[in-house]
Design a protein around this motif. Structure first.
Motif, PDB file in Angstrom:
ATOM      1  N   THR A 140       2.384  10.111   2.220  1.00  0.00           N
ATOM      2  CA  THR A 140       2.278   8.712   1.791  1.00  0.00           C
ATOM      3  C   THR A 140       2.016   7.809   2.985  1.00  0.00           C
ATOM      4  N   THR A 141       2.714   8.045   4.088  1.00  0.00           N
ATOM      5  CA  THR A 141       2.528   7.225   5.277  1.00  0.00           C
ATOM      6  C   THR A 141       1.125   7.388   5.842  1.00  0.00           C
ATOM      7  N   VAL A 142       0.621   8.610   5.873  1.00  0.00           N
ATOM      8  CA  VAL A 142      -0.732   8.852   6.400  1.00  0.00           C
ATOM      9  C   VAL A 142      -1.786   8.171   5.529  1.00  0.00           C
ATOM     10  N   VAL A 143      -1.704   8.383   4.216  1.00  0.00           N
ATOM     11  CA  VAL A 143      -2.698   7.809   3.307  1.00  0.00           C
ATOM     12  C   VAL A 143      -2.590   6.287   3.279  1.00  0.00           C
ATOM     13  N   ALA A 144      -1.371   5.751   3.281  1.00  0.00           N
ATOM     14  CA  ALA A 144      -1.201   4.292   3.266  1.00  0.00           C
ATOM     15  C   ALA A 144      -1.724   3.664   4.544  1.00  0.00           C
ATOM     16  N   GLN A 171      11.901  21.391  -9.620  1.00  0.00           N
ATOM     17  CA  GLN A 171      12.704  22.406  -8.955  1.00  0.00           C
ATOM     18  C   GLN A 171      12.800  22.134  -7.459  1.00  0.00           C
ATOM     19  N   ARG A 172      11.687  21.816  -6.833  1.00  0.00           N
ATOM     20  CA  ARG A 172      11.633  21.481  -5.406  1.00  0.00           C
ATOM     21  C   ARG A 172      10.812  20.203  -5.253  1.00  0.00           C
ATOM     22  N   PRO A 173      11.431  19.045  -5.125  1.00  0.00           N
ATOM     23  CA  PRO A 173      10.662  17.794  -5.071  1.00  0.00           C
ATOM     24  C   PRO A 173       9.878  17.583  -3.775  1.00  0.00           C
ATOM     25  N   LEU A 174      10.268  18.218  -2.673  1.00  0.00           N
ATOM     26  CA  LEU A 174       9.556  18.106  -1.389  1.00  0.00           C
ATOM     27  C   LEU A 174       9.340  16.654  -0.970  1.00  0.00           C
ATOM     28  N   ILE A 175      10.406  15.878  -0.974  1.00  0.00           N
ATOM     29  CA  ILE A 175      10.319  14.443  -0.710  1.00  0.00           C
ATOM     30  C   ILE A 175       9.842  14.145   0.706  1.00  0.00           C
ATOM     31  N   LEU A 176      10.315  14.890   1.700  1.00  0.00           N
ATOM     32  CA  LEU A 176       9.929  14.593   3.080  1.00  0.00           C
ATOM     33  C   LEU A 176       8.423  14.746   3.286  1.00  0.00           C
ATOM     34  N   SER A 177       7.838  15.809   2.762  1.00  0.00           N
ATOM     35  CA  SER A 177       6.392  15.967   2.919  1.00  0.00           C
ATOM     36  C   SER A 177       5.633  14.889   2.153  1.00  0.00           C
ATOM     37  N   LEU A 215       2.877   5.957  -2.688  1.00  0.00           N
ATOM     38  CA  LEU A 215       4.022   6.823  -2.987  1.00  0.00           C
ATOM     39  C   LEU A 215       4.031   7.220  -4.456  1.00  0.00           C
ATOM     40  N   PHE A 216       3.836   6.272  -5.343  1.00  0.00           N
ATOM     41  CA  PHE A 216       3.826   6.598  -6.767  1.00  0.00           C
ATOM     42  C   PHE A 216       2.612   7.430  -7.154  1.00  0.00           C
ATOM     43  N   ALA A 217       1.532   7.340  -6.388  1.00  0.00           N
ATOM     44  CA  ALA A 217       0.374   8.193  -6.655  1.00  0.00           C
ATOM     45  C   ALA A 217       0.595   9.611  -6.146  1.00  0.00           C
ATOM     46  N   CYS A 248       0.842  -1.212   0.000  1.00  0.00           N
ATOM     47  CA  CYS A 248       0.000   0.000   0.000  1.00  0.00           C
ATOM     48  C   CYS A 248       0.867   1.247   0.000  1.00  0.00           C
ATOM     49  N   TRP A 249       1.903   1.269   0.840  1.00  0.00           N
ATOM     50  CA  TRP A 249       2.767   2.439   0.950  1.00  0.00           C
ATOM     51  C   TRP A 249       3.457   2.719  -0.385  1.00  0.00           C
ATOM     52  N   TRP A 250       3.975   1.682  -1.004  1.00  0.00           N
ATOM     53  CA  TRP A 250       4.691   1.853  -2.274  1.00  0.00           C
ATOM     54  C   TRP A 250       3.753   2.349  -3.376  1.00  0.00           C
ATOM     55  N   THR A 251       2.546   1.806  -3.440  1.00  0.00           N
ATOM     56  CA  THR A 251       1.571   2.228  -4.442  1.00  0.00           C
ATOM     57  C   THR A 251       1.143   3.674  -4.217  1.00  0.00           C
TER      58      THR A 251
END
Length: 87
Positions: A55-59, A44-50, A18-20, A13-16
């Motif tokens: 992703t963790t909340v939705v998963a 320009q700003r990927p904002l990976i941490l957010s 994440l790609f969404a 779920c988390w991986w799916t």
């Protein structure tokens, strides 16, 4: 659902999710500046941490729904409307 199955379902779920979530809020760099890696289309700003946090909340919500569905009697292959008829 056992704990190993639960962890694996959560990972999937988390991986799916994440790609969404990855494309949200991305503005590509049209000139290909050195700050964004030199590639046109690189964010320009990927904002990976957010995105990892979202992703963790939705998963977790999706996994909770899957866990409820699997552990409830609403969807069961042993008895109910999805069960196979005995021979």
């Amino acid at each position: 659902m056992g704990w190993v199955t639960g962890v694996m379902v959560y990972f999937l779920c988390w991986w799916t999710v994440l790609f969404a979530v990855l494309p949200f809020g991305i503005q590509p760099d049209a000139e290909g500046a050195r700050q964004s890696g030199g590639w046109r289309g690189a964010p320009q700003r990927p904002l990976i941490l957010s995105k990892v946090i979202w992703t963790t909340v939705v998963a977790t919500v999706v996994w909770g729904g899957i866990y409820w569905l699997v552990s409830s009697d609403w969807l069961s292959f042993r008895h109910g409307w999805l069960a196979m008829t005995p021979k």
